[in-house]
Design an enzyme around this catalytic site. Structure first.
Site, short mmCIF file in Angstrom:
data_model
loop_
_atom_site.label_atom_id
_atom_site.label_comp_id
_atom_site.label_asym_id
_atom_site.label_seq_id
_atom_site.Cartn_x
_atom_site.Cartn_y
_atom_site.Cartn_z
CE1 TYR A 144 -2.30 3.41 2.33
CE2 TYR A 144 -3.61 2.65 0.48
CZ TYR A 144 -3.33 3.60 1.44
OH TYR A 144 -4.09 4.76 1.51
CG ASP A 239 5.99 3.75 0.55
OD1 ASP A 239 4.78 3.61 0.20
OD2 ASP A 239 6.35 4.48 1.49
CE LYS A 267 2.31 5.38 7.79
NZ LYS A 267 0.91 5.33 8.27
P1 KE4 Z 1 -0.46 8.87 4.16
O1 KE4 Z 1 -1.01 9.50 2.90
O2 KE4 Z 1 -1.51 8.12 4.94
O3 KE4 Z 1 0.36 9.83 5.01
O4 KE4 Z 1 0.63 7.76 3.67
C1 KE4 Z 1 0.25 6.78 2.75
C2 KE4 Z 1 1.16 5.59 2.92
C3 KE4 Z 1 2.22 5.44 2.04
N1 KE4 Z 1 3.07 4.40 2.16
C4 KE4 Z 1 2.92 3.49 3.16
C5 KE4 Z 1 3.89 2.34 3.24
C6 KE4 Z 1 1.86 3.61 4.10
O5 KE4 Z 1 1.71 2.69 5.07
C7 KE4 Z 1 0.96 4.68 3.98
C8 KE4 Z 1 -0.21 4.86 4.93
N2 KE4 Z 1 -0.39 3.85 5.92
C9 KE4 Z 1 -1.76 3.67 6.37
C10 KE4 Z 1 -1.87 2.45 7.29
N3 KE4 Z 1 -0.91 1.44 7.12
C11 KE4 Z 1 -2.24 4.90 7.08
C12 KE4 Z 1 -3.57 4.73 7.77
C13 KE4 Z 1 -4.67 5.43 7.02
O6 KE4 Z 1 -4.64 5.51 5.78
O7 KE4 Z 1 -5.59 5.91 7.72
#
Ligand code: KE4
Length: 426
Positions: A144, A239, A267
């Site tokens: 993801y 990533d 994060k």
């Molecule tokens: P954000 O757009 O949520 O800041 O990041 C996206 C993203 C990109 N790459 C990786 C490996 C990620 O895990 C994420 C976002 N992670 C999710 C949960 N694993 C965030 C939780 C959510 O979307 O509410």
């Protein structure tokens, strides 16, 4: 636990916010029941609007490696916002932060800040395509990378032909160039590159998967991807939105000694404030406007409050012993959960790297999406609900990572293990 106030808030929320949440990950659909509404956090604890207290292992899905509201970050945020929340102009802090990221992350010579991991990945993929002049990308099944259209894709009839949208609203044309292969399978990547390598701009992956639950790379896997992408002239993109500064100060690329061409971050580097970053080789990054012709912009990109807190976060993570303490706490939790499952006769495989881990409800091993997908989601849901009702807040999905912070004490760990033993015997 009584959650009357949460129930009433949820009834209001669903009338004005789809599903009552601003991100589906928070919706508890995978575990049943409705989410408690969180009022405040401090250290390893959060409290909901009914005053129920929980030991928190979500940590806002990863950013809170120092726990909730650590004094040094609160102070930094207060001082930064007092100087002005945003200027839409260059600031000294952004230069210092970019230098700190370049010092920490082996692949980063230059970096751009944005306001989410999604934006970081979207920009990095656009950059890879613009730099190579190629349109296809390869991602991992179960990987993801945020919710930009081109990354919301699943494998088409055969991995090497085309990707299909994995969400409504994404036109087929946006994902046709997104090819999906199994994680931890070098031969699958070699086969796809053998067929259309000259069209592939990049291979993008979480170097330690976190979004199919935690799945570490097999021995030699990352090195193999490094060689294959070099051979076919496509970029390797890590990533590290989750793993960056999580599994070590130089991320997964430092831990495994494999340097990608581009890295995305998010994060932790914002300490709970909105942030994302993408960076890598200078000769690639200089294709970004205004130097080059590839666009990326943003009103709050490099926001001075997020950057000030991020700088203080990195200072905290450079202090001696931080990662050793995280390792000790996380190892104790994993060992405790494993022995509790064994004692209860419950099949469980725990995948862990540093302070990120997932207890899979299956015999294992879990090495990719397919094996992760065999976990007993109902058993996880029952476990989750028992833990929630006894004061432990886990990620509400089998396919997510739980996180230990520097604020988690050995008492927290021992209490969590005791409650898990009770839950697993239930
Ligand atoms: P954000 O757009 O949520 O800041 O990041 C996206 C993203 C990109 N790459 C990786 C490996 C990620 O895990 C994420 C976002 N992670 C999710 C949960 N694993 C965030 C939780 C959510 O979307 O509410």
């Amino acid at each position: 636990m009584r959650r009357d106030t949460s129930v009433r808030l949820f009834e209001r929320a669903v009338r004005v916010i789809p599903g009552g949440v601003n991100s589906p990950a928070r919706a508890f659909r995978a575990v049943g029941g409705d989410p408690p509404f969180i009022e405040r956090g401090r250290g390893s604890r959060i409290w909901d609007v009914d005053g129920n207290e929980y030991i928190d292992y979500v940590g806002s899905w990863g950013p809170l490696i120092l726990g909730h509201a650590p004094e040094r970050l609160v102070r930094e945020a207060r001082e930064a916002v007092g100087r002005g929340s945003s200027f839409g102009a260059a600031t000294r802090m952004e230069v210092e932060f970019a230098e700190a990221l370049a010092d920490a992350v082996p692949s980063i010579e230059m970096v751009r800040l944005v306001t989410s991991g999604t934006e970081a990945v979207m920009s990095a993929v656009r950059l890879a395509r613009g730099f190579t002049g190629r349109d296809k990308i390869i991602k991992m099944a179960g990987g993801y990378h945020g919710h930009s259209d081109g990354l919301l894709a699943k494998a088409g009839s055969t991995a090497a032909t085309f990707g299909l949208p994995d969400s409504a609203g994404v036109p087929r044309g946006y994902t046709e160039g997104t090819l999906t292969v199994p994680y931890n399978d070098l031969e699958a990547v070699e086969a796809v590159l053998g067929q259309c390598g000259a069209e592939v701009a990049c291979v993008i992956l979480e170097p330690i998967a976190g979004n199919m639950g935690v799945v570490p790379p097999r021995e030699g896997y990352l090195e193999g991807l490094r060689d294959l992408t070099q051979k076919h002239g496509c970029l390797l993109v890590f990533d590290e939105v989750i793993t960056g500064f999580r599994v070590g100060y130089s991320g997964a690329q430092g831990l495994y000694g494999v340097t990608p061409d581009l890295t995305t971050l998010g994060k932790i580097i914002g300490g709970g404030f909105p942030i994302g970053a993408y960076g890598g080789r200078r000769d690639i990054m200089e294709h970004m406007a205004p130097v080059g012709s590839i666009n990326q912009a943003g009103t709050l990109a490099g926001n001075p409050v997020a950057v000030s807190v991020g700088l203080e976060m990195l200072r905290a993570l450079r202090e001696p012993g931080v990662y050793e303490r995280l390792e000790a706490r996380a190892a104790a939790l994993a060992e405790g959960l494993a022995s509790a499952a064994k004692a209860a006769g419950v099949p469980m495989t725990i995948n862990r790297v540093g302070s990120m881990m997932t207890p899979f409800f299956c015999a294992g091993p879990v090495t990719d999406w397919e094996t992760a997908d065999q976990s007993d989601r109902q058993a996880f849901a029952r476990f989750f609900r028992h833990m929630l009702d006894t004061g432990v807040y886990l990620p509400p999905s089998q396919m997510e990572a739980l996180f230990v912070s520097t604020a988690h004490t050995s008492d927290d760990i021992n209490r969590t293990v005791a409650l898990a033993a009770e839950a697993l015997r239930a």
